[in-house]
Design a protein around this motif. Sequence first.
Motif, PDB file in Angstrom:
ATOM      1  N   GLY A   1      22.051  23.000 -11.061  1.00 20.54           N
ATOM      2  CA  GLY A   1      22.551  23.195  -9.704  1.00 20.54           C
ATOM      3  C   GLY A   1      21.380  23.161  -8.753  1.00 20.54           C
ATOM      4  N   ALA A   2      21.638  23.491  -7.496  1.00 22.05           N
ATOM      5  CA  ALA A   2      20.575  23.459  -6.492  1.00 22.05           C
ATOM      6  C   ALA A   2      19.366  24.261  -6.966  1.00 22.05           C
ATOM      7  CB  ALA A   2      21.092  24.008  -5.174  1.00 22.05           C
ATOM      8  N   THR A   3      18.210  23.622  -7.019  1.00 25.35           N
ATOM      9  CA  THR A   3      16.980  24.242  -7.527  1.00 25.35           C
ATOM     10  C   THR A   3      15.859  24.000  -6.532  1.00 25.35           C
ATOM     11  OG1 THR A   3      17.657  23.885  -9.823  1.00 25.35           O
ATOM     12  CG2 THR A   3      15.320  24.285  -9.415  1.00 25.35           C
ATOM     13  N   THR A   4      15.312  25.074  -5.976  1.00 24.36           N
ATOM     14  CA  THR A   4      14.233  24.956  -5.004  1.00 24.36           C
ATOM     15  C   THR A   4      12.891  24.925  -5.732  1.00 24.36           C
ATOM     16  OG1 THR A   4      15.509  26.107  -3.302  1.00 24.36           O
ATOM     17  CG2 THR A   4      13.127  26.019  -3.003  1.00 24.36           C
ATOM     18  N   LEU A   5      12.051  24.003  -5.308  1.00 28.54           N
ATOM     19  CA  LEU A   5      10.726  23.859  -5.893  1.00 28.54           C
ATOM     20  C   LEU A   5       9.705  23.922  -4.768  1.00 28.54           C
ATOM     21  CD1 LEU A   5       8.913  23.335  -8.320  1.00 28.54           C
ATOM     22  CD2 LEU A   5       9.425  20.903  -8.128  1.00 28.54           C
ATOM     23  N   GLY A   6       8.930  24.991  -4.722  1.00 26.46           N
ATOM     24  CA  GLY A   6       7.901  25.138  -3.710  1.00 26.46           C
ATOM     25  C   GLY A   6       8.396  25.791  -2.438  1.00 26.46           C
ATOM     26  N   THR A   7       7.436  26.038  -1.546  1.00 22.69           N
ATOM     27  CA  THR A   7       7.722  26.643  -0.242  1.00 22.69           C
ATOM     28  C   THR A   7       6.992  25.855   0.828  1.00 22.69           C
ATOM     29  OG1 THR A   7       5.848  28.160  -0.453  1.00 22.69           O
ATOM     30  CG2 THR A   7       7.988  28.945  -1.259  1.00 22.69           C
ATOM     31  N   GLY A   8       7.207  26.229   2.073  1.00 18.64           N
ATOM     32  CA  GLY A   8       6.481  25.601   3.155  1.00 18.64           C
ATOM     33  C   GLY A   8       7.127  24.320   3.634  1.00 18.64           C
ATOM     34  N   ALA A   9       6.343  23.529   4.352  1.00 14.52           N
ATOM     35  CA  ALA A   9       6.867  22.334   5.009  1.00 14.52           C
ATOM     36  C   ALA A   9       7.384  21.289   4.030  1.00 14.52           C
ATOM     37  CB  ALA A   9       5.786  21.718   5.897  1.00 14.52           C
ATOM     38  N   ASN A  10       6.819  21.268   2.835  1.00 18.93           N
ATOM     39  CA  ASN A  10       7.214  20.249   1.854  1.00 18.93           C
ATOM     40  C   ASN A  10       8.012  20.830   0.685  1.00 18.93           C
ATOM     41  OD1 ASN A  10       5.990  18.283   3.381  1.00 18.93           O
ATOM     42  ND2 ASN A  10       4.094  18.259   2.180  1.00 18.93           N
TER      43      ASN A  10
ATOM     44  N   VAL B   1       6.525   5.804  -7.449  1.00 22.75           N
ATOM     45  CA  VAL B   1       6.155   7.187  -7.735  1.00 22.75           C
ATOM     46  C   VAL B   1       5.831   7.848  -6.404  1.00 22.75           C
ATOM     47  CG1 VAL B   1       4.420   8.681  -8.826  1.00 22.75           C
ATOM     48  CG2 VAL B   1       5.279   6.681 -10.040  1.00 22.75           C
ATOM     49  N   ALA B   2       6.156   9.135  -6.272  1.00 22.14           N
ATOM     50  CA  ALA B   2       5.821   9.861  -5.043  1.00 22.14           C
ATOM     51  C   ALA B   2       5.049  11.122  -5.379  1.00 22.14           C
ATOM     52  CB  ALA B   2       7.082  10.203  -4.260  1.00 22.14           C
ATOM     53  N   PHE B   3       4.112  11.494  -4.474  1.00 26.80           N
ATOM     54  CA  PHE B   3       3.341  12.724  -4.592  1.00 26.80           C
ATOM     55  C   PHE B   3       3.748  13.664  -3.455  1.00 26.80           C
ATOM     56  CE2 PHE B   3       0.045   9.532  -6.120  1.00 26.80           C
ATOM     57  CZ  PHE B   3       0.332   9.729  -7.455  1.00 26.80           C
ATOM     58  N   VAL B   4       3.955  14.920  -3.778  1.00 25.16           N
ATOM     59  CA  VAL B   4       4.342  15.915  -2.783  1.00 25.16           C
ATOM     60  C   VAL B   4       3.350  17.068  -2.848  1.00 25.16           C
ATOM     61  CG1 VAL B   4       6.156  17.449  -1.946  1.00 25.16           C
ATOM     62  CG2 VAL B   4       6.765  15.291  -3.077  1.00 25.16           C
TER      63      VAL B   4
ATOM     64  N   PRO C   1       0.833  -1.208   0.000  1.00 27.22           N
ATOM     65  CA  PRO C   1       0.000   0.000   0.000  1.00 27.22           C
ATOM     66  C   PRO C   1       0.867   1.256   0.000  1.00 27.22           C
ATOM     67  CG  PRO C   1       0.125  -0.930   2.209  1.00 27.22           C
ATOM     68  CD  PRO C   1       0.820  -1.901   1.290  1.00 27.22           C
ATOM     69  N   PRO C   2       0.293   2.399  -0.382  1.00 22.03           N
ATOM     70  CA  PRO C   2       1.023   3.665  -0.317  1.00 22.03           C
ATOM     71  C   PRO C   2       1.524   3.950   1.098  1.00 22.03           C
ATOM     72  CG  PRO C   2      -0.961   3.906  -1.612  1.00 22.03           C
ATOM     73  CD  PRO C   2      -1.037   2.556  -0.976  1.00 22.03           C
ATOM     74  N   VAL C   3       2.623   4.688   1.185  1.00 24.06           N
ATOM     75  CA  VAL C   3       3.265   4.998   2.455  1.00 24.06           C
ATOM     76  C   VAL C   3       3.321   6.510   2.624  1.00 24.06           C
ATOM     77  CG1 VAL C   3       5.379   4.783   3.820  1.00 24.06           C
ATOM     78  CG2 VAL C   3       4.680   2.909   2.311  1.00 24.06           C
ATOM     79  N   ASP C   4       2.855   7.011   3.765  1.00 25.62           N
ATOM     80  CA  ASP C   4       2.983   8.434   4.088  1.00 25.62           C
ATOM     81  C   ASP C   4       4.372   8.664   4.675  1.00 25.62           C
ATOM     82  OD1 ASP C   4       0.404   9.229   3.270  1.00 25.62           O
ATOM     83  OD2 ASP C   4      -0.449   8.470   5.143  1.00 25.62           O
ATOM     84  N   LEU C   5       5.258   9.269   3.893  1.00 27.30           N
ATOM     85  CA  LEU C   5       6.620   9.535   4.356  1.00 27.30           C
ATOM     86  C   LEU C   5       6.653  10.725   5.307  1.00 27.30           C
ATOM     87  CD1 LEU C   5       8.481   9.109   0.944  1.00 27.30           C
ATOM     88  CD2 LEU C   5       8.215   7.414   2.770  1.00 27.30           C
ATOM     89  N   ALA C   6       5.740  11.642   5.135  1.00 23.96           N
ATOM     90  CA  ALA C   6       5.557  12.822   5.971  1.00 23.96           C
ATOM     91  C   ALA C   6       4.194  13.385   5.597  1.00 23.96           C
ATOM     92  CB  ALA C   6       6.671  13.844   5.718  1.00 23.96           C
ATOM     93  N   PRO C   7       3.635  14.268   6.389  1.00 29.38           N
ATOM     94  CA  PRO C   7       2.337  14.834   6.000  1.00 29.38           C
ATOM     95  C   PRO C   7       2.391  15.462   4.606  1.00 29.38           C
ATOM     96  CG  PRO C   7       2.837  15.391   8.278  1.00 29.38           C
ATOM     97  CD  PRO C   7       4.078  14.740   7.719  1.00 29.38           C
ATOM     98  N   GLY C   8       1.584  14.932   3.703  1.00 29.40           N
ATOM     99  CA  GLY C   8       1.533  15.461   2.348  1.00 29.40           C
ATOM    100  C   GLY C   8       2.569  14.883   1.401  1.00 29.40           C
ATOM    101  N   ILE C   9       3.390  13.944   1.859  1.00 24.74           N
ATOM    102  CA  ILE C   9       4.363  13.271   0.982  1.00 24.74           C
ATOM    103  C   ILE C   9       4.029  11.782   0.976  1.00 24.74           C
ATOM    104  CG2 ILE C   9       6.783  12.787   0.492  1.00 24.74           C
ATOM    105  CD1 ILE C   9       7.542  15.278   2.024  1.00 24.74           C
TER     106      ILE C   9
END
Length: 511
Positions: A410-419, A308-311, A291-299
Amino acid sequence: MFAMAVLTIALQAAPAPRPAPPADPAAGVLLRKALSAQGGEEKLRAIKAVRWSATGYRNMLEQSERPEGPYIVEHQVVSDVHDHERGRQRSVTESTINPMGKFTTGFIADKSTAMRLAGEARSPGTAEMVTLSRETLALSPERLLLTALDAPDVRVAPAVTMQSVPQDVVRFSLDGAPVTIFLDRYTHLPTAMDYAGPLARAGYWRFLGDTVVRTSYSFWWIGKGGVKMPLQWDITRNGQPEGSWAIGTLSLDTPATEAELQITPEIRAAFAALPAPVAPGDMPFGSTRQPPVDLAPGIVLVPGPWNVAFVRQDDGVVIIEAPISSGYAAKSIAEARRRFPDLPVKAVVTTSDSWPHLAGVREYVAAGIPIYHLDINAPILKRVIAAPYTSRPDALQRKPRKAILRPVSGATTLGTGANRMVIYPLHGEVSERQMMIWFPEHRLLYGSDPFQGGGERGYSFPQAVSEVTDAAAREGLKPERFFMMHIGPTPWSELAKSIAGAAQLDGPDGK
């Protein structure tokens, strides 16, 4: 492997009935010249069986570190029996892939059933094996010209120059796909053959759209009875060099035996009970066993043959990896929208040049979703996106659209917040074409796919393990856990143990 056929030739006492003459008389003239040059139509039609063994190599285009080479090489010894009298084939391949070791695989197939061979083990084969065997027999060098001559739609095509030699060209269809034969204008023997049907799309190529396989023939040899056969085959697929094989032993008068071509009743029954084959685009999403695994809230990690992972982020959902096929990617997008109905899918990150990571990117292009990728992987991505899918049209084939590519250098940030995510190139040797993804707030790292394994077996490539840990150290990351395309959430400390264990050994053989 349809491109390698030469060998035991047993002549029947009487010739087979003649088919109707070809619809294009000019094609018939060219083919009969070629048949005469190869030893004669009557002799070739009388062949009952062909047996050969060859040595060669296969470039592992699906696994290699860079799409333009040099490639990881699989060395092979291949032994085939072609029973034309009864439409049966036995093919056994002894493979060596260092440092992985040696293994033997193969199959026996007739007109209705296939049996898989794995060392001494026997198990039901697949319906695809039956089709590929039938096409192999039809397109093998001892049958190729006859198959063309007997085809109802054989015709002459414009002449070309190949290998600096003028070539007459004939075309016909097999299983609804085009076959093109290039005939040396001076010798009339086949120089090469192109095919775009099921045999060309075997293996991982069936996930990558239309495929043309070219088999080039050389080192012609006069066998028993004056029948000529090419002893070397060089193969390309969509222009990429797949490999080369050369005959080492040749028997021209040993008939096929029942012992070597027998499929047991138990295997026949098991084969008949197999479920219908599933097309690449119809594969179910995820796994019924994991089954799917919650790695962290919303991941969310969705295990499967290719993970495949959803963030979830404040402004949309990021999907990690676009594996397998356009159809599988469509299911991935649908699942993301089902889980997070109030958010759009804002991006997909494909972290490697290996086909499981990117064979589904066309669906994201069709949906207008940006694709984040390693900068040096742009050529292979563009090739996949531009590939024709006429044999199995996907959404992009039906409605072309310009890709939104986001190269990462190089280092590329995608999104903000906890995830929020930070994408980094790995910049290793084994992992040259791969990226890792860091989740700072969770001290969680996605490591792409440079190695597999884990647990008591350890990891498959300690060098690649060290490249991931070195990349994390280089970027000042201190993960507590990691996960990958084929590895679930695992303590980061396990990697250090693997590296320390490998450092006690001299080589990959464990000594």
